[in-house]
Scaffold this motif. Sequence first.
Motif, PDB file in Angstrom:
ATOM      1  N   VAL A 140       0.852  -1.200   0.000  1.00  0.00           N
ATOM      2  CA  VAL A 140       0.000   0.000   0.000  1.00  0.00           C
ATOM      3  C   VAL A 140       0.891   1.255   0.000  1.00  0.00           C
ATOM      4  CG1 VAL A 140      -1.708   1.301   1.336  1.00  0.00           C
ATOM      5  CG2 VAL A 140      -1.862  -1.201   1.191  1.00  0.00           C
ATOM      6  N   ALA A 154      -1.844   6.495  -0.309  1.00  0.00           N
ATOM      7  CA  ALA A 154      -3.131   5.890   0.080  1.00  0.00           C
ATOM      8  C   ALA A 154      -3.328   6.029   1.592  1.00  0.00           C
ATOM      9  CB  ALA A 154      -3.168   4.419  -0.327  1.00  0.00           C
ATOM     10  N   VAL A 173      -5.918  -0.074  -4.377  1.00  0.00           N
ATOM     11  CA  VAL A 173      -4.517  -0.458  -4.121  1.00  0.00           C
ATOM     12  C   VAL A 173      -4.315  -1.876  -4.676  1.00  0.00           C
ATOM     13  CG1 VAL A 173      -4.330   0.983  -2.050  1.00  0.00           C
ATOM     14  CG2 VAL A 173      -5.100  -1.381  -1.820  1.00  0.00           C
ATOM     15  N   THR A 226      -5.955  -5.583  -8.437  1.00  0.00           N
ATOM     16  CA  THR A 226      -6.111  -4.461  -7.515  1.00  0.00           C
ATOM     17  C   THR A 226      -7.409  -4.658  -6.748  1.00  0.00           C
ATOM     18  OG1 THR A 226      -7.242  -3.231  -9.251  1.00  0.00           O
ATOM     19  CG2 THR A 226      -4.874  -2.815  -8.990  1.00  0.00           C
ATOM     20  N   THR A 240      -2.806   3.289  -7.690  1.00  0.00           N
ATOM     21  CA  THR A 240      -1.838   2.348  -8.280  1.00  0.00           C
ATOM     22  C   THR A 240      -1.234   2.900  -9.568  1.00  0.00           C
ATOM     23  OG1 THR A 240      -3.463   1.201  -9.654  1.00  0.00           O
ATOM     24  CG2 THR A 240      -3.171   0.381  -7.403  1.00  0.00           C
TER      25      THR A 240
END
Length: 371
Positions: free
Chosen positions: A87, A91, A107, A123, A193
Amino acid sequence: MEKEYKTELLKVDRNNFDPACLLPAAGLLAAGELVAFPTETVYGLGGNAMDPGASQRIYAAKGRPSDNPLIVHISEKEELLKVGRDVPEIALRFAERFWPGPLTLIVKRAEIIPKTTTGGLDTVAVRLPSDEIARALIRLSGVYVAAPSANKSGRPSTTRAEHCMEDLDGRIPMVIDGGPVKIGLESTIVDCTNETTEDGVKKIKPLVLRPGYITLEKLREIEPATEYDPAVIARVKNENIKAKAPGMKYRHYAPKGAFVIYEGDADRVIARINEEVGRMKALGRKTAVLATEESKDFYDADIVVSLGRRNNEEEIAARLFDVLRSFDEMGAEAIFGECFETKGVGQAIMNRLMKAAGYNIVSCNDITGKK
Ligand code: TXA
Ligand code: MG
């Protein structure tokens, strides 16, 4: 095979409830069954996110294509690190600032969440709702809860338990009635991401995949590089712009009647809509207008509903899906709507309206008056 249920409606007074009253619902989730429950955004259709069978039941109950991933709901911030992998720091900063609340973070997926839940993706979308009923339910169930909006696929999202019953009665064992939701539009989705390279250094550039109550402006206070995914702001359905949130490519939020929205100066929009209303009435169609407090008295349609005052975006957001559903109930066949400014929460309102209208937007400021 679809199982027929006698759907139980569990009433919960959100201002005064003992979490123990949620135990039957939590037990259903723990057993792999589905429960519709309120969140601060819209009602969710919950199932155990770690159980592929439960996710399949969610797709089946909604009639949703199984390549459209589900959001995984957690009850504590730290659980982001359990359902996500690697992560990124950004985030965590978004989570710190906006959780619990109407924000979903994308994520990398941890193994504990099966691909069935994420529509085959590597994801995962994660959300920590602020609604106390939702949080207590997730905590008591002992599982992470996959929950799309609790509507039949393609219909407007549900903002009241009655709407959930309309769409899901007989298809799931329980609906928790916690009254009308606060916000009325689904959570803002931010993809954490998306990697870019600047001066040889790799960096995450957060992308808003679905606008919501947490606006781009607010997100930029945490990370100024945050942008909209191009598909979010597109005003036409453009096959070349691929929506990164798979769900955003499907027809959505649509009322049953034909729905077109009109943009431009208020007086021109009103005149143009009334012209179309006249044409449709002459054809014997039942007409409806999605108006505002400022304009509602100027329309000639069979049904005119005001969403609220233009400057009160929160009220408009809270009523939008409700009103779209009410048009179905009233049998509206030709529906006309106004457009809104795309600043702040307005961007989320326009995003849902454009989808509901299948991108049928007419500009009334053109010299020709035609699109
Ligand atoms: O407010 C909300 O977010 C509500 C409540 C119940 O929490 N939930 C909700 O879920 O709106 P749903 O399934 O109706 O919408 C989720 C959206 C879909 O457009 C889906 O494609 C996208 O999130 N999504 C989910 N996982 C994703 C992922 N890994 N990558 C990109 N998009 C994803
Ligand atoms: Mg949905």
